[in-house]
Design a protein around this motif. Sequence first.
Motif, PDB file in Angstrom:
ATOM      1  N   LEU B   4       0.871  -1.177   0.000  1.00  0.00           N
ATOM      2  CA  LEU B   4       0.000   0.000   0.000  1.00  0.00           C
ATOM      3  C   LEU B   4       0.906   1.224   0.000  1.00  0.00           C
ATOM      4  N   GLY B   5       0.748   2.088  -0.981  1.00  0.00           N
ATOM      5  CA  GLY B   5       1.524   3.331  -1.035  1.00  0.00           C
ATOM      6  C   GLY B   5       0.655   4.504  -0.617  1.00  0.00           C
ATOM      7  N   ILE B   6       1.261   5.456   0.089  1.00  0.00           N
ATOM      8  CA  ILE B   6       0.544   6.659   0.515  1.00  0.00           C
ATOM      9  C   ILE B   6       1.410   7.879   0.203  1.00  0.00           C
ATOM     10  N   GLU B   7       0.807   8.897  -0.395  1.00  0.00           N
ATOM     11  CA  GLU B   7       1.551  10.104  -0.786  1.00  0.00           C
ATOM     12  C   GLU B   7       0.705  11.338  -0.455  1.00  0.00           C
ATOM     13  N   THR B   8       1.248  12.214   0.412  1.00  0.00           N
ATOM     14  CA  THR B   8       0.541  13.454   0.761  1.00  0.00           C
ATOM     15  C   THR B   8       1.525  14.620   0.866  1.00  0.00           C
ATOM     16  N   SER B   9       2.596  14.592   0.058  1.00  0.00           N
ATOM     17  CA  SER B   9       3.668  15.564   0.293  1.00  0.00           C
ATOM     18  C   SER B   9       3.315  16.983  -0.138  1.00  0.00           C
ATOM     19  N   CYS B  10       2.361  17.132  -1.055  1.00  0.00           N
ATOM     20  CA  CYS B  10       2.033  18.482  -1.506  1.00  0.00           C
ATOM     21  C   CYS B  10       0.528  18.653  -1.633  1.00  0.00           C
ATOM     22  N   ASP B  11       0.004  18.646  -2.838  1.00  0.00           N
ATOM     23  CA  ASP B  11      -1.417  18.968  -2.987  1.00  0.00           C
ATOM     24  C   ASP B  11      -2.272  17.810  -3.480  1.00  0.00           C
ATOM     25  N   GLU B  12      -1.713  16.599  -3.565  1.00  0.00           N
ATOM     26  CA  GLU B  12      -2.535  15.454  -3.934  1.00  0.00           C
ATOM     27  C   GLU B  12      -2.581  14.493  -2.751  1.00  0.00           C
ATOM     28  N   THR B  13      -3.801  14.037  -2.399  1.00  0.00           N
ATOM     29  CA  THR B  13      -3.925  12.979  -1.406  1.00  0.00           C
ATOM     30  C   THR B  13      -4.058  11.698  -2.196  1.00  0.00           C
ATOM     31  N   SER B  14      -3.097  10.786  -2.041  1.00  0.00           N
ATOM     32  CA  SER B  14      -3.085   9.637  -2.930  1.00  0.00           C
ATOM     33  C   SER B  14      -2.767   8.341  -2.191  1.00  0.00           C
ATOM     34  N   ALA B  15      -3.415   7.255  -2.625  1.00  0.00           N
ATOM     35  CA  ALA B  15      -3.131   5.914  -2.100  1.00  0.00           C
ATOM     36  C   ALA B  15      -3.192   4.946  -3.272  1.00  0.00           C
ATOM     37  N   ALA B  16      -2.357   3.906  -3.224  1.00  0.00           N
ATOM     38  CA  ALA B  16      -2.313   2.955  -4.336  1.00  0.00           C
ATOM     39  C   ALA B  16      -1.917   1.589  -3.824  1.00  0.00           C
ATOM     40  N   LEU B  17      -2.364   0.561  -4.543  1.00  0.00           N
ATOM     41  CA  LEU B  17      -1.937  -0.808  -4.261  1.00  0.00           C
ATOM     42  C   LEU B  17      -1.102  -1.283  -5.432  1.00  0.00           C
ATOM     43  N   VAL B  18       0.127  -1.714  -5.142  1.00  0.00           N
ATOM     44  CA  VAL B  18       1.032  -2.173  -6.184  1.00  0.00           C
ATOM     45  C   VAL B  18       1.585  -3.542  -5.790  1.00  0.00           C
ATOM     46  N   ALA B  19       1.494  -4.504  -6.706  1.00  0.00           N
ATOM     47  CA  ALA B  19       1.992  -5.852  -6.431  1.00  0.00           C
ATOM     48  C   ALA B  19       3.411  -5.996  -6.962  1.00  0.00           C
ATOM     49  N   THR B  23       3.000  -4.181 -10.676  1.00  0.00           N
ATOM     50  CA  THR B  23       1.616  -4.217 -11.163  1.00  0.00           C
ATOM     51  C   THR B  23       0.734  -3.299 -10.314  1.00  0.00           C
ATOM     52  N   ILE B  24       0.168  -2.282 -10.955  1.00  0.00           N
ATOM     53  CA  ILE B  24      -0.699  -1.351 -10.229  1.00  0.00           C
ATOM     54  C   ILE B  24      -2.110  -1.925 -10.159  1.00  0.00           C
ATOM     55  N   MET B 306       3.868   5.273  -7.457  1.00  0.00           N
ATOM     56  CA  MET B 306       5.317   5.396  -7.581  1.00  0.00           C
ATOM     57  C   MET B 306       6.005   5.252  -6.220  1.00  0.00           C
ATOM     58  N   ILE B 307       5.304   5.683  -5.159  1.00  0.00           N
ATOM     59  CA  ILE B 307       5.856   5.558  -3.800  1.00  0.00           C
ATOM     60  C   ILE B 307       5.866   4.088  -3.382  1.00  0.00           C
ATOM     61  N   ALA B 308       4.788   3.367  -3.728  1.00  0.00           N
ATOM     62  CA  ALA B 308       4.731   1.935  -3.418  1.00  0.00           C
ATOM     63  C   ALA B 308       5.844   1.191  -4.142  1.00  0.00           C
ATOM     64  N   ALA B 309       6.088   1.559  -5.413  1.00  0.00           N
ATOM     65  CA  ALA B 309       7.125   0.887  -6.202  1.00  0.00           C
ATOM     66  C   ALA B 309       8.515   1.162  -5.618  1.00  0.00           C
ATOM     67  N   ALA B 310       8.767   2.415  -5.258  1.00  0.00           N
ATOM     68  CA  ALA B 310      10.061   2.765  -4.665  1.00  0.00           C
ATOM     69  C   ALA B 310      10.222   2.080  -3.308  1.00  0.00           C
ATOM     70  N   GLY B 311       9.158   2.057  -2.529  1.00  0.00           N
ATOM     71  CA  GLY B 311       9.203   1.411  -1.209  1.00  0.00           C
ATOM     72  C   GLY B 311       9.494  -0.071  -1.334  1.00  0.00           C
ATOM     73  N   TYR B 312       8.889  -0.700  -2.320  1.00  0.00           N
ATOM     74  CA  TYR B 312       9.123  -2.137  -2.550  1.00  0.00           C
ATOM     75  C   TYR B 312      10.603  -2.398  -2.854  1.00  0.00           C
TER      76      TYR B 312
END
Lengths: 231, 335
Positions: B4-19, B23-24, B306-312
């Motif tokens: 699970l990726g989470i990104e809130t660094s600026c003006d987008e609140t974003s979450a994503a699941l990447v396998a 694979t998004i 992209m955060i989930a991919a980098a974290g992986y």
Amino acid sequence: MMVLGIDTSGYANAVGLVDDEKVLADSTYAAKTDSLEQIVANIDSTLKSAGLALKDVGGIGVGLGPGSWTGIRVGVTVGKILAFSTGKPVAGVPTLQALAYGARHESSLICAVISVGTGDAVYAALYRPENNAVRRIGEYYVGDVKGLTALLTGPAVLVGNGSQAYTRIVKQESGMNIKAVEATPGGAAVACLAEQRLELGEKDDVLSLTPLYLKESTAKAFVNKYKSSHT
Amino acid sequence: MLVLGIETSCDETSAALVADGETILSSIIATQLDLLRKYGGVVPEIAARRHTELIGYVIKEALDTAGKTLDDIESVAVTSKQGLIGCLLVGVAAAKSISYAKQIPLIGVHHIEGHIFANRLSHPDLPVPHVCLTVSGGHTMLLYVENDCKYELLGTTLDDAAGEAFDKIAKFLGLDFPGGPVIDKLATKGGIKAFSFPRPMIRSKTLDFSFSGLKTSVINMFKDRVARNEALPLADIAASFQEAVADVLVGKTMRAAEERGVAAVSVTGGVSANSRIREVFRETCRRKNIDVFFPKLSLCTDNAAMIAAAGYARMKMGEVSDLRLNVFPNVPLEG
Ligand SMILES: [Zn+2]
């Protein structure tokens, strides 16, 4: 119901545990600018000190503020996402109410006060103690500490962090009989008030729960003022 | 591994699941664009408040869209470095709560590393080493990517970020916010040689950038024409300004590729969505026999995939964060 209570609205992380109004833990961790860094570890050590784990908790209480805007965002986000992750109910508690609750055994009215952080400005509200609970009378107050004289109509206890200094100012302004109780919002008080709400079936929506700022951000206030003077 | 990726660094609140970092399964981005338009830019306190309101919904939507529950998630990756401090901390508070409640590993990710991985997600065949230009409203950087998670900073902007120059010029011309897409569209109707704007630092020996001189030059030209009551062909101004930015970005990236002897470059970040900048990169790279890679358009601006991919990738190297993970608004990319 066993309830975990957290409040990170001030310069400390407060974490408490209650079960049927019995306080199992009430810890205050110094966290001047590192609420975020410490809070989950603080929750973990409070639970462990009571020989418990998160899974043993039946509900979560969270101090909504007012207070440090950054601080209340940390607490509210942790509270609601812990609830979301575990499927447990969450109840938000105004931090001023948690402060007043700590002084519920007083016989006079209770004025809970929290510093806004700039100058002599404060957030405040007046509460009436009522069988082991406190009920808010009137609106929330945001303004100069001297303005508290308008909120207070008679003898009262002024409770909060820095209440001695506030009391001196109010007494000077009004000559009223005010007593100071030095206190910070406690995790157990938040947990007790949340337990009361949860047992009444008053849980909050876990996704939409938001802080009680009581003040617009400066940018927004400016834009609104600009708009109203140009329409 | 499902991240699970989470990104809130600026003006987008974003979450994503990447396998498995490739694979998004879902990528949810709640944009604060309505607020940005209203205030003409990012107001940190307002953005942080909006993140707090949206974070739960966005995470739930990412799970529901992928048909998963939190029980299926094996680790949480979150942007903890680079961004607005009050915004970053909302994502990190959420991520560490999930990590603690579900007893799954937590990894803090540098926002810029996320942008680099937007290209890895889009092109599994992206070669290393290569030179990466990452360019948005918040940064403009040239990096030598030795391999995944190993970088060397070659150059950065000395003043405005390229995307910031787009925003400021758009605002000055009375166009909508954000300026990038608006100027991109308007420029298609204008002449790239209608005005000759400077290409700051294009001949300098360093790989650093500067865009404030270009911005000033556009504004001065505009004011001169106003003073002389001359016509203001906005499309021509947009096209000529955009061309100057493209020339500088491409010129510097080519110089870096030559210096490092790489046969591939990647371009990422919000500005990499610009159609003319992509075109100039493609034309130049074709001539020089260099492969050029851009992320899918949906991965150019800030997103949690992209955060989930980098974290992986970081976790595969054995890196994890503990529950005391903190936020750092301004730290260099390590590795
Ligand atoms: Zn970005």
